[in-house]
Write a protein that holds these residues in place. Structure first.
Motif, PDB file in Angstrom:
ATOM      1  N   ARG A  25      -2.117 -10.588  -6.557  1.00 39.95           N
ATOM      2  CA  ARG A  25      -1.705  -9.238  -5.831  1.00 39.95           C
ATOM      3  C   ARG A  25      -2.860  -8.619  -5.359  1.00 39.95           C
ATOM      4  O   ARG A  25      -2.807  -7.480  -5.297  1.00 39.95           O
ATOM      5  N   LEU A  26      -3.740  -9.275  -4.907  1.00 38.76           N
ATOM      6  CA  LEU A  26      -5.066  -8.596  -4.362  1.00 38.76           C
ATOM      7  C   LEU A  26      -4.869  -7.977  -2.790  1.00 38.76           C
ATOM      8  O   LEU A  26      -3.930  -8.588  -2.141  1.00 38.76           O
ATOM      9  N   PRO A  27      -5.221  -6.966  -2.553  1.00 37.94           N
ATOM     10  CA  PRO A  27      -5.081  -6.378  -1.254  1.00 37.94           C
ATOM     11  C   PRO A  27      -6.030  -7.132  -0.207  1.00 37.94           C
ATOM     12  O   PRO A  27      -6.808  -7.997  -0.511  1.00 37.94           O
ATOM     13  N   ILE A  28      -5.305  -7.046   0.845  1.00 39.64           N
ATOM     14  CA  ILE A  28      -5.830  -8.014   2.362  1.00 39.64           C
ATOM     15  C   ILE A  28      -6.593  -6.974   3.083  1.00 39.64           C
ATOM     16  O   ILE A  28      -5.977  -5.789   3.464  1.00 39.64           O
ATOM     17  N   VAL A  29      -7.684  -7.297   3.558  1.00 43.17           N
ATOM     18  CA  VAL A  29      -8.257  -6.490   4.619  1.00 43.17           C
ATOM     19  C   VAL A  29      -8.582  -7.648   5.938  1.00 43.17           C
ATOM     20  O   VAL A  29      -9.058  -8.667   5.663  1.00 43.17           O
ATOM     21  N   VAL A  30      -8.362  -7.233   6.884  1.00 47.54           N
ATOM     22  CA  VAL A  30      -8.656  -7.957   8.350  1.00 47.54           C
ATOM     23  C   VAL A  30     -10.116  -7.519   8.673  1.00 47.54           C
ATOM     24  O   VAL A  30     -10.443  -6.338   9.035  1.00 47.54           O
ATOM     25  N   THR A  31     -10.869  -8.300   8.311  1.00 49.59           N
ATOM     26  CA  THR A  31     -12.573  -8.026   8.054  1.00 49.59           C
ATOM     27  C   THR A  31     -13.225  -7.993   9.327  1.00 49.59           C
ATOM     28  O   THR A  31     -14.273  -7.687   9.488  1.00 49.59           O
ATOM     29  N   GLU A  32     -12.533  -8.876  10.113  1.00 49.60           N
ATOM     30  CA  GLU A  32     -13.065  -8.592  11.626  1.00 49.60           C
ATOM     31  C   GLU A  32     -11.973  -9.180  12.551  1.00 49.60           C
ATOM     32  O   GLU A  32     -11.261 -10.318  12.277  1.00 49.60           O
ATOM     33  N   ARG A  72       0.855  -1.168  -0.132  1.00 50.52           N
ATOM     34  CA  ARG A  72      -0.115   0.061  -0.010  1.00 50.52           C
ATOM     35  C   ARG A  72       0.802   1.203  -0.082  1.00 50.52           C
ATOM     36  O   ARG A  72       2.046   1.079   0.313  1.00 50.52           O
ATOM     37  N   ILE A  73       0.408   2.186  -0.561  1.00 51.85           N
ATOM     38  CA  ILE A  73       0.985   3.638  -0.655  1.00 51.85           C
ATOM     39  C   ILE A  73       0.360   4.631   0.273  1.00 51.85           C
ATOM     40  O   ILE A  73       0.575   5.613   0.147  1.00 51.85           O
ATOM     41  N   ARG A  74      -0.453   3.945   1.098  1.00 50.60           N
ATOM     42  CA  ARG A  74      -1.368   5.069   1.950  1.00 50.60           C
ATOM     43  C   ARG A  74      -1.216   4.337   3.596  1.00 50.60           C
ATOM     44  O   ARG A  74      -0.923   3.247   3.424  1.00 50.60           O
ATOM     45  N   PRO A  75      -1.502   5.060   4.423  1.00 49.91           N
ATOM     46  CA  PRO A  75      -1.426   4.490   5.826  1.00 49.91           C
ATOM     47  C   PRO A  75      -2.436   3.465   6.138  1.00 49.91           C
ATOM     48  O   PRO A  75      -3.528   3.364   5.113  1.00 49.91           O
ATOM     49  N   LEU A  76      -2.320   2.271   6.897  1.00 48.84           N
ATOM     50  CA  LEU A  76      -3.248   1.534   7.207  1.00 48.84           C
ATOM     51  C   LEU A  76      -4.589   2.115   7.600  1.00 48.84           C
ATOM     52  O   LEU A  76      -4.562   2.918   8.269  1.00 48.84           O
ATOM     53  N   GLN A  77      -5.782   1.566   7.057  1.00 52.98           N
ATOM     54  CA  GLN A  77      -6.856   2.258   7.501  1.00 52.98           C
ATOM     55  C   GLN A  77      -7.867   1.414   8.411  1.00 52.98           C
ATOM     56  O   GLN A  77      -7.155   0.267   8.825  1.00 52.98           O
ATOM     57  N   HIS A  78      -8.572   2.070   9.198  1.00 51.73           N
ATOM     58  CA  HIS A  78      -9.519   1.542  10.101  1.00 51.73           C
ATOM     59  C   HIS A  78     -10.918   1.447  10.046  1.00 51.73           C
ATOM     60  O   HIS A  78     -11.218   2.212   9.547  1.00 51.73           O
ATOM     61  N   ARG A 126       2.860  -2.994   9.559  1.00 52.26           N
ATOM     62  CA  ARG A 126       4.392  -3.578   9.058  1.00 52.26           C
ATOM     63  C   ARG A 126       3.775  -4.617   7.868  1.00 52.26           C
ATOM     64  O   ARG A 126       4.666  -4.841   7.205  1.00 52.26           O
ATOM     65  N   GLN A 127       2.687  -4.692   7.783  1.00 54.44           N
ATOM     66  CA  GLN A 127       2.326  -5.606   6.611  1.00 54.44           C
ATOM     67  C   GLN A 127       1.667  -4.743   5.444  1.00 54.44           C
ATOM     68  O   GLN A 127       0.743  -4.214   5.306  1.00 54.44           O
ATOM     69  N   GLY A 128       2.719  -4.928   4.317  1.00 56.63           N
ATOM     70  CA  GLY A 128       2.635  -3.677   3.313  1.00 56.63           C
ATOM     71  C   GLY A 128       1.348  -4.162   2.351  1.00 56.63           C
ATOM     72  O   GLY A 128       0.779  -3.373   1.400  1.00 56.63           O
ATOM     73  N   ASP A 129       0.632  -5.400   2.380  1.00 59.75           N
ATOM     74  CA  ASP A 129      -0.157  -5.653   1.594  1.00 59.75           C
ATOM     75  C   ASP A 129      -1.578  -5.925   2.276  1.00 59.75           C
ATOM     76  O   ASP A 129      -2.560  -6.236   1.658  1.00 59.75           O
ATOM     77  N   VAL A 130      -1.486  -5.316   3.721  1.00 61.00           N
ATOM     78  CA  VAL A 130      -2.815  -5.203   4.359  1.00 61.00           C
ATOM     79  C   VAL A 130      -3.417  -4.014   4.388  1.00 61.00           C
ATOM     80  O   VAL A 130      -2.664  -2.826   4.861  1.00 61.00           O
ATOM     81  N   TRP A 131      -4.361  -3.517   3.878  1.00 64.07           N
ATOM     82  CA  TRP A 131      -4.986  -2.452   3.509  1.00 64.07           C
ATOM     83  C   TRP A 131      -5.683  -1.701   4.940  1.00 64.07           C
ATOM     84  O   TRP A 131      -5.730  -0.750   5.079  1.00 64.07           O
TER      85      TRP A 131
END
Length: 324
Positions: free
Chosen positions: A253-260, A28-34, A286-291
């Motif tokens: 190369r899909l982004p990952i979201v911790v959905t719950e 990601r090129i932006r901060p982790l979102q919540h 620190r996980q660059g692919d977790v959005w």
């Protein structure tokens, strides 16, 4: 347009599925979102914003198949708050939380074989047409936690198999495509595999429908905080590390979201929910692919709420503040 930049980028990428280069950046090129799930829905969004000191950027909703049409009013309310709507679409008749029978997942009408037989095509087409007409971007988390044994579509229940799940996903996706619902972003979200905790130990890859019909990789995982395995106190890196490795092993190369996710309050010395929250955000940052990470803010099986204690609330506020 949605205010949340994540879905805007995702929408562009999904509209151009020609080469791997058109997918969203793996890092990601932006901060982790919540984000957050609120039991009373988006109407409690402003109060939650006050509680944590920042507006959630993603908002999780749930609807089962007692609903004949999608909750467009709730989706609009999420959009009005500048958040990305994540609509969890559950193919069953969900029992009341407080009175759910032990065999609640035994609903033969919602076995994967019945979905594949076309029994529910009318409802699926109705939802697809309504969302297509609505026209705004929405993340649809269909039949989540398929590797668990607590839903009618779960692996090993009612004759369900991983192969049937993949076929059912394609069946539903095809009906949405036929309805022109290009605004729907598909989120595939297993539960963290936990042997002995009701999850199938098969590879997550066995349930994966393919990156041609999935736009986001989700993962659900909770720190139950019980004294003994399989639901013992588990640090965030240990909780999510193996599953994130499996998701990366899918080769997309899909982004990952911790959905719950959420944590119980600790019952013994050294198990502090406030510390767990800090560790969670530090680890996922620190996980660059977790959005994004979506917190389950409800008192249910455990007190998962952000403010189950003053210390937990303070830790969550500090963690979110560091993201900006």
């Amino acid at each position: 347009m949605l205010v949340a930049a994540g879905v805007a980028a995702l929408a562009t990428a999904c509209a151009e599925r020609t080469t791997i280069e058109t997918f969203p950046p793996h890092h990601r090129i932006r901060p982790l979102q919540h984000g957050v799930f609120l039991p009373h829905g988006p109407q409690d969004g402003p109060a939650f914003t006050t509680l944590i000191g920042a507006a959630p950027q993603w908002m999780l909703l749930f609807r089962d198949w007692t609903h004949e049409s999608p909750p467009l009013g709730a989706l609009e309310a999420v959009r009005a708050q500048g958040a990305t709507p994540v609509l969890t679409w559950e193919p069953w008749y969900a029992p009341p939380v407080d009175t759910a029978p032990a065999d609640a997942a035994h609903q033969p009408a919602f076995a994967l074989s019945r979905m594949l037989a076309g029994d529910h095509d009318h409802r699926i087409r109705t939802w697809a047409g309504a969302l297509a007409s609505w026209g705004h971007d929405v993340v649809l988390r269909f039949a989540h936690e398929m590797n668990g044994d607590w839903y009618p579509w779960g692996s090993g229940l009612q004759g369900n198999t991983a192969e049937q799940y993949v076929r059912a996903w394609h069946h539903v996706h095809d009906l949405f495509a036929a309805a022109g619902a290009a605004n729907v972003r598909w989120c595939w979200a297993p539960n963290i595999p936990a042997p002995g905790a009701g999850t199938d130990t098969a590879r997550l890859a066995d349930f994966f429908p393919g990156d041609d019909v999935v736009d986001l990789l989700g993962i659900d995982g909770y720190n139950w905080g019980f004294p003994a395995p399989p639901l013992a106190w588990t640090a965030p890196a240990e909780l999510f590390g193996p599953s994130l490795a499996e998701l990366r092993g899918l080769g997309t190369r899909l982004p990952i979201v911790v959905t719950e996710t959420a944590s119980a309050e600790g019952d013994v010395s050294g198990h502090a929910k406030a510390d767990w929250i800090t560790q969670l955000f530090d680890h996922l940052t620190r996980q660059g692919d977790v959005w994004a990470v979506i917190w389950f803010h409800e008192r249910k099986e455990r007190d998962w709420r952000v403010d189950s204690s003053a210390a937990a609330r303070t830790a969550y506020r500090h963690a979110v503040a560091k993201l900006s």
